[in-house]
Design a protein around this motif. Sequence first.
Motif, short mmCIF file in Angstrom:
data_model
loop_
_atom_site.label_atom_id
_atom_site.label_comp_id
_atom_site.label_asym_id
_atom_site.label_seq_id
_atom_site.Cartn_x
_atom_site.Cartn_y
_atom_site.Cartn_z
N LEU A 243 0.86 -1.30 -0.10
CA LEU A 243 0.02 0.03 -0.07
C LEU A 243 0.72 1.19 0.01
O LEU A 243 0.70 2.20 -0.71
CB LEU A 243 -0.80 0.07 1.22
CG LEU A 243 -1.91 1.24 1.50
CD1 LEU A 243 -2.78 1.57 0.35
CD2 LEU A 243 -2.69 1.15 2.62
N ALA A 244 1.66 1.31 0.89
CA ALA A 244 2.97 2.37 1.08
C ALA A 244 3.63 2.63 -0.47
O ALA A 244 3.84 3.62 -0.84
CB ALA A 244 3.97 2.16 2.02
N ALA A 245 3.90 1.41 -0.94
CA ALA A 245 4.70 1.53 -2.38
C ALA A 245 3.53 2.07 -3.37
O ALA A 245 4.13 2.77 -4.39
CB ALA A 245 4.90 0.17 -2.97
N ALA A 249 4.31 5.41 -5.74
CA ALA A 249 4.27 5.31 -7.18
C ALA A 249 3.41 6.20 -7.72
O ALA A 249 3.67 6.70 -8.93
CB ALA A 249 3.92 3.81 -7.65
N LEU A 250 2.18 6.29 -7.08
CA LEU A 250 1.42 7.50 -7.48
C LEU A 250 2.10 8.80 -7.45
O LEU A 250 1.98 9.79 -8.39
CB LEU A 250 -0.02 7.68 -6.68
CG LEU A 250 -0.86 6.56 -6.78
CD1 LEU A 250 -1.83 6.47 -5.95
CD2 LEU A 250 -1.66 6.54 -8.39
N PHE A 255 2.05 12.05 -10.81
CA PHE A 255 1.68 13.34 -10.65
C PHE A 255 2.61 14.16 -9.97
O PHE A 255 2.67 15.61 -10.33
CB PHE A 255 0.22 13.52 -10.01
CG PHE A 255 0.24 13.20 -8.54
CD1 PHE A 255 0.65 13.96 -7.65
CD2 PHE A 255 -0.01 11.97 -8.23
CE1 PHE A 255 0.59 13.78 -6.17
CE2 PHE A 255 -0.02 11.60 -6.91
CZ PHE A 255 0.31 12.43 -5.88
N GLY A 256 3.85 13.81 -9.51
CA GLY A 256 4.76 14.52 -8.68
C GLY A 256 5.50 15.23 -9.88
O GLY A 256 6.00 16.34 -9.95
N LEU A 383 -4.98 1.23 -9.46
CA LEU A 383 -4.96 2.68 -10.13
C LEU A 383 -3.67 3.14 -10.54
O LEU A 383 -3.66 3.67 -11.31
CB LEU A 383 -5.58 3.68 -8.82
CG LEU A 383 -5.53 4.98 -8.85
CD1 LEU A 383 -6.57 5.23 -10.05
CD2 LEU A 383 -5.87 5.77 -7.77
N VAL A 384 -2.48 2.72 -9.84
CA VAL A 384 -1.24 3.13 -10.38
C VAL A 384 -1.12 2.37 -12.06
O VAL A 384 -0.77 3.31 -12.88
CB VAL A 384 -0.17 2.45 -9.43
CG1 VAL A 384 1.29 2.81 -10.30
CG2 VAL A 384 -0.28 3.26 -8.27
#
Length: 407
Positions: A243-245, A249-250, A255-256, A383-384
């Motif tokens: 989940l943290a990964a 990745a998102l 978007f970053g 989603l990623v």
Amino acid sequence: MAGRERSRMVAAEGDHKVTPAELFFDLVFVYAITQVTALMAAAPSPGRVLAAMTVLALLWWCWCCFAWLGNVVRADAGALFAVLVTVMTVVFVVSLVVPEVFADAPGGLPAPLVFVLCYGAVRLLHLISYWISSPGDTALHATLRRTALLSVGPPLALLLVGCAYDGTPRLLMWLGAVAIDYGGIYLTGASGWRVNSPGHFAERHGLIVIIALGESIVAMGVGVAHFPLTGAVIGACAAGILLAAGLWALYFRRFGEPAEHRLGALDGDERTRFARDVYTFLHLPLVAGVVLCALGMKKVLTQVADTGHYDLADSLHGTVAWALTGGVGVFLLGAAAITRRSTGRRPVALLVGGVCGLAAGPLVELVPALAALALLAAAVLALVVALGRRTASGAAGAAGPEESPAA
């Protein structure tokens, strides 16, 4: 001459990168964010979550102040490093009292007053350092005066008054102080503030997102402390790491990077406004979302590990059930707002995911805690992948038939 060199502020260049001094400075905020999670975990309730988010907003402002200053003045040279060490000490004291700011324990100094006085000291140190950094910049000095009048003085006074009350009255006054503080920064405008190095500014905020994600991993470790290691615990840890990964990745793959490119393409006051909106304002929901999710992850690991009080079929309930998916929802809505501001596109997938995360609390109560964490991790990773495919197909379409690899 060497003494004068050490005592003055050293300007940062346009290609300035994050310095080890700034990484050292961030260490104290690792503990501060951990304490915000502890504030919620001690007695999970909607009111306690709101109180924790209020404290997080104040701590976020302390960090942002010196992220902006470090972009125009080198943190590893001259007097600013001494200022940073001083601020680290003050913020560490702030972090020590965070669990007691809304439930002061008997004995010792009054935690709410210590918190507010230390917060005020950090804000004043920031203004003084900024003033000294550019002695001939009249536009900056005018902005600093407006900031002191609108965004430091009134909120600090309201925070101090709130210390005289308990419970809901204190929380409402502190919420009002946060609203005035953030609104005051918006009203002061972009004139005077500068972003010399877009790369440095984006990297600093990327690092604080990593710190928040790291805190979620620490929260899982705290959740299983003093319990035996089992296969279920290992599975829950794996789901939490995934989940943290996925959130990592998102941010760093989806978007970053467009936000950083947009920041670099702008200049002058337009760049300053974009930096304020996307990084100072809209990165707070990202950090807040991770902290909320960390509360849910911690409780999942505790239930899975504590076989004496819980069964693997038991689910999360109440506030922590909402926090698990709601934190991801807050993160995704922040990501959607950043994408919209950076590219002008409407990020439907992020918006839908954010709303679903906020609304999924009742569903979390219907499934075992470990299954809820695993399903949430799978949803974020899906989603990623979906956003990655959409980005790739969009890039291929933009290239056209003559430029595409197939041609």
